[in-house]
Design an enzyme around this catalytic site. Structure first.
Site, short mmCIF file in Angstrom:
data_model
loop_
_atom_site.label_atom_id
_atom_site.label_comp_id
_atom_site.label_asym_id
_atom_site.label_seq_id
_atom_site.Cartn_x
_atom_site.Cartn_y
_atom_site.Cartn_z
N SER A 544 -74.62 -5.45 57.34
CA SER A 544 -73.62 -4.44 57.69
C SER A 544 -73.08 -4.74 59.09
O SER A 544 -72.55 -5.82 59.33
CB SER A 544 -74.23 -3.04 57.58
N HIS A 662 -74.10 -0.57 49.09
CA HIS A 662 -74.54 -0.79 50.46
C HIS A 662 -75.92 -0.19 50.73
O HIS A 662 -76.62 -0.62 51.64
CB HIS A 662 -73.52 -0.15 51.41
#
Length: 687
Positions: A544, A662
């Site tokens: 990320s 995610h």
């Protein structure tokens, strides 16, 4: 060894002018995931990855270490407590209720994601029992989309009494007493919004259980910024409503309160506590009638103030627990069924957790809570009606999650619940090292290594450095498997994180972002200089915002690293705001629409820093097709650019996984991802 040829990726002579500067974008076409050209390229990359990733190592050992399971901190409602637990063979944690007090209670399963969906693609995102423990609000997502569809369950029967309510991503649930209604946050329907804005435009609503959401009362958010996030909570007695607003992920919030005895719950008279102030503040309405204020206003490492709920403004705040010069205040709990009521205060001191005990009336420190070791303490849980006990989570590098119980009457901490699995955890040596960054700033890192022997060894350097998130010790099957195999694993506490408070965060955001990369390079140089590893044995890893970190690192200092694992990354920092939740992050990175922000971003945007003829390190991109936060196009474009440009001997490969996003995923999916990553890094560092 001859490197395998890469799939063909068409390069366009494409550039746009931003602030009088041409910005090249040769792989813009990869932004369209549905085009036949993109899909063909992804299939070819998948074939390449399969050939490069065999044989897979580490998978069996990671799976074995994850058989520890896990356990969560209890939420008490009278004699009931709610908690999560994952047993050794479960893919996801299960949410339980336990009737009656203590270990002799009767447990019942409330939510088992695998019972809902045996494919393992459904995840439990959030839960919130009502104030009496009779109803449970819960949110689930499917296939990694993190859409958090909201339901309500009758705890006694397990029957669903409400839902589905969609568009509830990142929604808190604030129950009114009696369980007849709750406040929550919901996005406006996409049909009412411009194209590309369906993930934004949140509002705060009051919903009455059993009625249509069409009848919900909108109480807040109209006319405010589209990227705002909202928080909402109601005091235990139902009198006080608290609403907060933050622009995206900004480290500041506006705050309002309403007295629900003086105005209607569906039309609360919200009064300003804090507005337009560059600080983060939250309120807790005490059982003693006082208002406790948790704030970094004039205190970057956070302090607790006290005031009267009738006069909650800043001018009335009085320090109860002042800011510490070294430790960051993270949480607190009040234990008041004592002759001398106390406040427990949780801190992190250079990323290591501790809890202190204070007189509730004066704030005087009168003791500390014994902790099992030098590790991380999770949220402190107390009984909402008051008491003399507190529960908190604890983990460290070799200890799976446990729940500890503290009794303020005796001053003792005891193990209340352990992760249910029994695993053979390898012995490791852990040390915290201080090193100096480029500008002279002292930075810390946690070095986890085998107990025997010396370096240099194959080493993974991991970092994040953003959004005020702290990298603290925790049980990790991947870390342990790597170290057991003879490697070293290092976690750096870079600027941009929260390990040293809000000033530390701000020293690594916006125009200061290069400090984060400099801290990371300096960590690598220190590991090499002290004989822990060599550049030929050094891998870097991040996901990320940490994917942005390692993307910047490999383009700025390619000679320093042998291998890179770059997961769910942000890499095109000129266009990041146009995809996923990127528009909520310009308060952290800056905006390319702004000349000053464009200058910062274009100076390090990894995709735009790739240069032909450079020997870049072996690089593995891992991305997730259902990722609605960071679109996988970032990694697709960067992969194509590096495959075109690099003269290095190491491969540039892409692992593109479907039906995950995610965030949370099943254990078996986690094992495969971790094993593929470690296999790649081991191959290119000599482990």
């Amino acid at each position: 060894m001859t490197r395998e040829p890469y799939p063909t990726a068409r390069r366009e002579e494409r550039a746009e002018i931003l602030h009088d500067t041409p910005v090249a974008d040769p792989y813009r076409w990869l932004e369209d995931p549905d085009s036949p050209e993109t899909q063909g390229w992804l299939l070819a990359q998948a074939d390449l990855f399969k050939r490069q990733s065999k044989p897979q190592r580490f998978g069996d050992r990671i799976a074995e270490l994850l058989r520890s399971g896990s356990v969560g901190v209890p939420a008490w409602r009278g004699d009931r407590h709610f908690f999560s637990r994952r047993t050794p063979d479960q893919e996801h944690a299960v949410y339980y209720v336990c009737e009656n007090d203590g270990a002799g209670g009767t447990e019942r399963v409330l939510i088992d994601p695998m019972a809902i969906d045996p494919s393992g693609l459904t995840t439990l995102d959030a839960v919130q029992p009502d104030k009496e423990g009779r109803l449970l609000a819960y949110q689930i997502s499917v296939g990694g989309n993190e859409e958090s569809v909201l339901y309500v369950m009758d705890v006694a029967t397990g029957a669903r009494v409400e839902g589905p309510i969609d568009r509830c991503r990142y929604s808190p649930i604030a129950w009114l007493p009696g369980g007849e209604a709750f406040y929550y946050v919901r996005r406006l329907p996409s049909t009412e919004l411009p194209e590309g804005e369906s993930q934004f435009h949140r509002r705060v609503y009051l919903h009455r259980v059993g009625t249509s959401t069409e009848d919900d009362a909108m109480i807040f958010g109209e006319g405010l910024k589209m990227t705002n996030y909202y928080g909402v909570s109601v005091s235990r007695d139902g009198r006080w409503l608290q609403v907060s607003a933050s622009e995206g992920t900004a480290p500041r919030n506006d705050l309002w309160v309403a007295d629900l005895t003086a105005s209607s719950p569906d039309r609360p008279d919200l009064q300003v506590v804090q507005e337009g102030v560059d600080a983060q503040t939250g309120l807790s309405f005490g059982r003693d009638g006082r208002l406790y204020v948790h704030t970094d206003r004039d205190a970057p490492r956070v302090r607790i103030c006290v005031t009267d709920p009738e006069t909650p403004g800043f001018d009335s705040w009085r320090d109860l627990i002042p800011e510490d010069s070294e430790a960051v205040l993270s949480d607190f709990a009040i234990l008041d069924d004592l002759e001398r009521p106390v406040m427990l205060v949780s801190w992190t001191r250079h990323a290591i957790s501790e809890i202190t005990v204070h007189d509730l009336a004066t704030g005087e420190r009168i003791g500390e809570v014994p902790a099992p070791g030098l590790g991380s303490i999770g949220g402190i849980s107390e009984r909402p009606e008051g008491g003399h006990e507190a529960w908190f989570g604890y983990t460290d590098n070799t200890t799976p999650p446990t729940i500890q119980r503290y009794d303020a009457r005796t001053g003792e901490t005891t193990l209340w619940a352990a992760s249910p699995g029994v695993v053979d955890v390898p012995p490791v040596r852990t040390s915290q090292v201080v090193y100096r960054s480029k500008d002279g700033t002292d930075v810390r890192m946690l070095v986890i290594s085998p107990v025997d022997g010396d370096g240099p060894r194959p080493t993974i350097l991991y970092g994040y450095g953003g959004f005020g998130l702290s990298m603290t010790p925790g049980y990790s099957a991947s870390v342990l498997a790597w170290v057991e195999a003879g490697g070293v694993y290092v976690i750096a506490n870079l600027r941009g994180g929260g390990e040293e408070g809000e000033d530390w965060h701000r020293a690594g955001m916006l125009g200061n972002k290069q400090n984060v990369f400099d801290d990371f390079h300096a960590a690598a140089e220190h590991l090499i200089a002290t004989g822990v590893t060599t550049s030929e044995q050094l891998a870097i890893s991040g996901g990320s915002n940490g994917g942005l970190l390692v993307g910047a690192a490999l383009t700025q200092r390619p000679e320093l690293y042998a291998a890179v694992a770059c997961s769910a990354p942000l890499l095109d920092m000129i266009r990041y705001e146009q995809f996923g939740l990127g528009a909520t992050w310009n308060v952290e990175y800056g905006s390319a629409a702004d000349p000053k922000g464009f200058g910062w971003l274009s100076g390090y945007s990894p995709y735009h820093q790739v240069r032909e003829g450079v020997a870049y390190p072996a690089t593995l991109f891992t991305v997730f097709q259902s990722d609605t936060r960071v679109h996988p196009l970032h990694a697709w474009k960067m992969c194509a650019a590096l495959q075109h440009a690099s003269t290095g001997a190491g491969p540039i490969v892409l692992r593109n996984e479907t039906e995950v996003g995610h965030g949370a995923r099943s254990i078996s999916r986690s094992v495969d991802l971790s094993a593929d990553t470690l296999t790649f890094l081991a191959r290119h560092t000599g482990l």
